[in-house]
Design a protein around this motif. Sequence first.
Motif, PDB file in Angstrom:
ATOM      1  N   SER A  17       1.030  -1.499   0.052  1.00  0.00           N
ATOM      2  CA  SER A  17      -0.008  -0.065  -0.265  1.00  0.00           C
ATOM      3  C   SER A  17       1.388   0.960  -0.266  1.00  0.00           C
ATOM      4  O   SER A  17       2.523   1.490   0.742  1.00  0.00           O
TER       5      SER A  17
ATOM      6  N   THR B  92       1.638   4.318   1.132  1.00  0.00           N
ATOM      7  CA  THR B  92       1.554   5.246   2.448  1.00  0.00           C
ATOM      8  C   THR B  92       2.662   6.989   2.182  1.00  0.00           C
ATOM      9  O   THR B  92       3.495   6.890   1.527  1.00  0.00           O
TER      10      THR B  92
ATOM     11  N   GLN C 212       4.397   8.569   7.879  1.00  0.00           N
ATOM     12  CA  GLN C 212       3.535   7.908   8.076  1.00  0.00           C
ATOM     13  C   GLN C 212       3.684   5.951   8.762  1.00  0.00           C
ATOM     14  O   GLN C 212       3.793   5.673   9.046  1.00  0.00           O
ATOM     15  N   GLY C 213       4.661   5.903   7.200  1.00  0.00           N
ATOM     16  CA  GLY C 213       5.802   4.711   7.315  1.00  0.00           C
ATOM     17  C   GLY C 213       6.637   4.276   7.687  1.00  0.00           C
ATOM     18  O   GLY C 213       6.660   3.050   8.679  1.00  0.00           O
TER      19      GLY C 213
ATOM     20  N   LYS D 295       6.432   5.027  11.338  1.00  0.00           N
ATOM     21  CA  LYS D 295       5.158   5.228  12.266  1.00  0.00           C
ATOM     22  C   LYS D 295       4.693   3.896  11.993  1.00  0.00           C
ATOM     23  O   LYS D 295       4.665   3.244  13.430  1.00  0.00           O
ATOM     24  N   GLU D 296       4.675   3.664  11.130  1.00  0.00           N
ATOM     25  CA  GLU D 296       3.469   1.746  10.734  1.00  0.00           C
ATOM     26  C   GLU D 296       3.931   0.900  12.013  1.00  0.00           C
ATOM     27  O   GLU D 296       3.641   0.297  12.124  1.00  0.00           O
TER      28      GLU D 296
ATOM     29  N   LYS E 246       3.949   1.763  15.708  1.00  0.00           N
ATOM     30  CA  LYS E 246       2.437   1.201  15.671  1.00  0.00           C
ATOM     31  C   LYS E 246       1.612   0.148  16.096  1.00  0.00           C
ATOM     32  O   LYS E 246       1.066  -0.424  16.666  1.00  0.00           O
ATOM     33  N   LEU E 247       1.781  -0.805  14.456  1.00  0.00           N
ATOM     34  CA  LEU E 247       1.599  -2.579  15.012  1.00  0.00           C
ATOM     35  C   LEU E 247       1.936  -2.571  16.046  1.00  0.00           C
ATOM     36  O   LEU E 247       0.992  -3.927  16.721  1.00  0.00           O
TER      37      LEU E 247
ATOM     38  N   HIS F  64       0.075  -1.877  18.731  1.00  0.00           N
ATOM     39  CA  HIS F  64      -1.649  -2.813  18.761  1.00  0.00           C
ATOM     40  C   HIS F  64      -1.920  -3.809  19.459  1.00  0.00           C
ATOM     41  O   HIS F  64      -2.276  -4.696  19.909  1.00  0.00           O
TER      42      HIS F  64
ATOM     43  N   LYS G 279       2.830  -6.035   6.499  1.00  0.00           N
ATOM     44  CA  LYS G 279       2.639  -5.399   7.347  1.00  0.00           C
ATOM     45  C   LYS G 279       4.451  -5.795   8.100  1.00  0.00           C
ATOM     46  O   LYS G 279       4.644  -4.895   9.394  1.00  0.00           O
TER      47      LYS G 279
ATOM     48  N   LYS H 187       7.640  -4.111   8.154  1.00  0.00           N
ATOM     49  CA  LYS H 187       8.119  -2.445   8.947  1.00  0.00           C
ATOM     50  C   LYS H 187       7.870  -3.133  10.221  1.00  0.00           C
ATOM     51  O   LYS H 187       8.715  -1.694  10.764  1.00  0.00           O
TER      52      LYS H 187
END
Length: 290
Positions: free
Chosen positions: A87, A89, A93-94, A96-97, A100-101, A104, A231, A234
């Motif tokens: 995807s 991005t 954002q990339g 930080k992703e 974030k994962l 999560h 994902k 990342k």
Amino acid sequence: MALIAFFDGWAAPVQSSMLPHLVDKEKLLKWNSIFNVTDQMIQIAAYPLGSFLIISWDATGLLWLSFSLFSLSIVFMQAIRINAHSSKTKQKQGLKEGWKLIWHYPRLRVLLVMEVLEGMAAGVWASAIVYVFVKEILNKNEAWWGYINSSFFVGTVLGGFVLLKISVEQEKSLYHIVTLGSLLSGFFTLLFGVMPAPFLTLLLSFAIGIALQISATCSYTLTQTAVPLEKLSKVLSATLSVSYVTFGLSVLLLGAVASLNVTAAFLTAGGLIVISGCVGLFLRNYALAN
């Protein structure tokens, strides 16, 4: 050298995230074990072979050999075909992703804490610290530094073969193996520091290699199965970044401790690994919640 390390930082997480695209989930632990065993066996063979080539060739010849091997690797990599969609991005954002994962998924958070603690302990196996231990505590010559390293690598190979022989599919079982492996490797490291008998240190180094390899491979498999495949690179980039930083800090801090008392360095490292295992043990229900 900085550029080589920089591009390794690109290649390592991407290469590691390719395997789940190529094999079924239930076979992932087996193939992680195969790759790890192969890697360790190559390292065991590469040290004496490299020493022989250094004696036989000049530096320029060795560099051209390395270049040729890298080029051959690129040719083989081009033969791999993966059906994956990425995807688009924004760059910010990339970046930080991955974090974030990790935040999560409870399992990734617990594994990351364990990774930091064990990474802070890993520096105790730096050559300079082990060499001081051999000279000052074991009262042996520098050859024993090689014996200890060889025992460790043989242990890692055996640990990989153990995982090839057992069938572990449930994530709960994998997580329990990670925790047990951390506790055992920490306990063996503590014994390594307080029981400085030469042949016992070889046996303990061998046992540490087995425990660490089993724990690390199962932890790696849990990470690979925790997030969607697109994902994964990342997440692995974020965790590998933490690994590099903690190992660098570990060498610095444990080197300072070893300059005062090398036994204290091994006790500190063993304590950190035991704490890592305890974190995994006490947070097992939280980690397996998702």
